[in-house]
Design an enzyme around this catalytic site. Structure first.
Site, mmCIF file in Angstrom:
data_model
loop_
_atom_site.group_PDB
_atom_site.id
_atom_site.type_symbol
_atom_site.label_atom_id
_atom_site.label_comp_id
_atom_site.label_asym_id
_atom_site.label_seq_id
_atom_site.Cartn_x
_atom_site.Cartn_y
_atom_site.Cartn_z
ATOM 1 N N GLY A 71 -28.237 48.965 -26.068
ATOM 2 C CA GLY A 71 -27.955 49.510 -27.230
ATOM 3 C C GLY A 71 -28.885 50.266 -28.032
ATOM 4 O O GLY A 71 -29.059 51.292 -28.515
ATOM 5 N N GLY A 200 -23.707 47.042 -22.983
ATOM 6 C CA GLY A 200 -22.836 46.292 -21.904
ATOM 7 C C GLY A 200 -22.616 44.785 -22.577
ATOM 8 O O GLY A 200 -21.475 44.292 -22.155
ATOM 9 N N HIS A 201 -23.714 44.221 -22.886
ATOM 10 C CA HIS A 201 -23.735 42.745 -23.111
ATOM 11 C C HIS A 201 -22.618 42.453 -24.312
ATOM 12 O O HIS A 201 -22.517 41.182 -24.450
ATOM 13 C CB HIS A 201 -24.948 42.017 -23.078
ATOM 14 C CG HIS A 201 -25.733 42.114 -24.125
ATOM 15 N ND1 HIS A 201 -25.884 41.342 -25.231
ATOM 16 C CD2 HIS A 201 -26.530 43.143 -24.852
ATOM 17 C CE1 HIS A 201 -26.543 41.860 -26.163
ATOM 18 N NE2 HIS A 201 -27.282 43.024 -25.990
ATOM 19 N N CYS A 325 -35.756 32.130 -39.942
ATOM 20 C CA CYS A 325 -36.924 31.634 -40.185
ATOM 21 C C CYS A 325 -38.079 32.390 -40.290
ATOM 22 O O CYS A 325 -38.418 32.387 -38.903
ATOM 23 C CB CYS A 325 -36.743 30.247 -39.413
ATOM 24 S SG CYS A 325 -37.747 29.009 -40.403
HETATM 25 N N1 PLP Z 1 -26.400 47.424 -32.674
HETATM 26 C C1 PLP Z 1 -26.079 46.594 -33.052
HETATM 27 C C2 PLP Z 1 -24.760 46.804 -34.025
HETATM 28 C C3 PLP Z 1 -26.046 45.373 -32.603
HETATM 29 O O1 PLP Z 1 -25.494 44.249 -32.884
HETATM 30 C C4 PLP Z 1 -26.898 45.285 -31.447
HETATM 31 C C5 PLP Z 1 -27.141 43.850 -30.833
HETATM 32 O O2 PLP Z 1 -27.036 42.851 -31.445
HETATM 33 C C6 PLP Z 1 -27.566 46.480 -31.172
HETATM 34 C C7 PLP Z 1 -27.599 47.507 -31.784
HETATM 35 C C8 PLP Z 1 -28.529 46.319 -29.742
HETATM 36 O O3 PLP Z 1 -28.074 46.149 -28.820
HETATM 37 P P1 PLP Z 1 -28.800 45.977 -27.473
HETATM 38 O O4 PLP Z 1 -28.932 44.462 -27.516
HETATM 39 O O5 PLP Z 1 -28.091 46.133 -26.549
HETATM 40 O O6 PLP Z 1 -30.064 46.590 -27.449
#
Ligand code: PLP
Length: 385
Positions: A71, A200-201, A325
């Site tokens: 993402g 994906g995750h 933290c």
């Molecule tokens: N955007 C949002 C709203 C997220 O919650 C996250 C991951 O926590 C990301 C982007 C980043 O995604 P990735 O871990 O696949 O880079």
């Protein structure tokens, strides 16, 4: 001890069906999808199929889906690509003060390279204003980037409405939908976003695969230059097994969507109601209606979020806290600060995020354990007289 995983907004377990779909591409089907021979052709067809599966979940066309590594990469590609293609200067980015760092820090970096940046505030329920900013801020040199669902509170921005306004003013619109995809219905044939990021995750595929939706006709430069892969927009031999896994995960997400919205949300509501009534001085963070079905974020006055997490962990329960933290002091999350949550509540914000693998018995265990943890920690809290 039974373990209870309620941190699905951080990451999800890989669905066994996803893993099964991936395995042949880590073993016998190792061809390079660009090769002319049958080893390549067979693999290419599976990539095409995965593109169709992702597109189907979004109401998009397969040629509008670009596979990325995560993402964050999708977000970076849109924001940096937008600024790099301005004819004069670096353009304007409008975003919010509650975005994930993958957008927030990218936008802040682009500001140092000359882009104009506006970070919109949110109200005490984490909701964005829907009308006040279009007039003055948005023109044809503006990219508005707003998350569909907030990762900490689950609050949903009214993306359909905002995207229509932005497009009406001639701006470009990107949504970081990493938390929304697979949890709520999304239909891009009806929602005029130019770009959408997913990961994906968060949808029961493994880490290290993501996608970017780019509306047909909208131009974006490559983030990685090199070969012709991914329509010439992302060079590098495709991560075939993970692409196949993401496709399968999207297909399964579509199948499970209704369940996510009924069974999961009723477990979430049961947990939330129990914690709010059985734990003293507990308060819900975020809009109660406009939010994801799987997320609840609750503060317990005068307690450290990280202390709650450690005590939950001792009972085998995994949740998450907004506080981090840093340099020895517990800072509330930027999301809680943006919502104006008072300090004694903000630094105890605790997020429980469920998935379709969550069971009623697991929820019972959290309901049973939380009140005594809160009581114990409040007794030793330096903030209570
Ligand atoms: N955007 C949002 C709203 C997220 O919650 C996250 C991951 O926590 C990301 C982007 C980043 O995604 P990735 O871990 O696949 O880079």
């Amino acid at each position: 001890m039974e373990t209870v995983y309620l941190d699905n907004n951080a990451t999800t377990q890989t669905d066994p069906e996803v893993l099964e779909a991936m395995l042949p591409f880590l073993k016998d089907q190792y061809g390079n999808p660009s090769s002319i021979h049958r080893f390549g052709g067979m693999v290419r067809r599976h990539i095409d199929r995965a593109r169709e599966q992702v597109a189907a979940l979004l109401g998009a066309s397969p040629q509008e889906i670009l596979f990325t590594s995560c993402g964050s990469e999708s977000n970076n590609m849109v924001l940096k690509g937008f600024c790099d293609t301005r004819k004069h200067g670096r353009g304007t980015i409008v975003t919010s003060s509650v975005e994930h760092p993958a957008v927030r820090n990218t936008a802040r970096h682009l500001k140092t390279t000359g882009a104009v940046l506006f970070e919109l505030g949110v109200d005490s329920e984490g909701m964005i204003p829907t009308d006040s900013f279009y007039e003055g801020m948005v023109d044809s040199d503006t990219l508005v980037s707003l998350m569909w669902a907030n990762n900490e509170t689950g609050v949903l921005f009214p993306i359909e409405q905002i995207a229509s306004h932005v497009k009406g003013k001639g701006g470009m619109f990107h949504t970081d939908a990493v938390q929304a995809v697979g949890k709520i219905p999304i239909d891009l044939s009806k929602t005029p976003v130019d770009f959408l990021s997913l990961s994906g995750h968060k949808v029961h595929a493994p880490k290290g695969i993501g996608a970017l939706y780019i509306r047909t006709g909208v131009k974006l430069p490559p983030l990685l230059h090199g070969g012709h892969q991914e329509f010439g927009l992302r060079a590098g031999t495709e991560n075939v097994a993970y692409i196949v896994g993401l496709g399968k995960a999207c297909e399964l997400a579509m199948e499970h969507m209704e369940e996510e919205n009924t069974r999961v949300s009723s477990m979430r509501d049961r947990l939330e109601e129990a914690l709010l009534s059985n734990c003293q001085k507990a308060k819900l963070n975020g809009h109660k209606q406009m939010r994801l079905p799987n997320t609840t974020n609750i503060s317990f006055e005068a307690i450290e979020g990280e202390a709650i997490l450690l005590h939950l962990d001792e009972q085998g329960i995994a949740a998450s806290s907004g506080s981090a933290c840093t340099t020895g002091s517990l800072e509330p999350s930027h999301v809680m600060i943006a919502m104006g949550i008072p300090y004694t509540y903000a630094h105890s914000s605790t997020r429980f995020s469920l998935s379709r693998f969550t069971t009623d018995q697991q929820i019972d265990l959290v309901i049973k354990n939380m009140p005594s943890i809160v009581e114990k920690l409040r007794k030793i809290s330096p903030y209570v007289e």
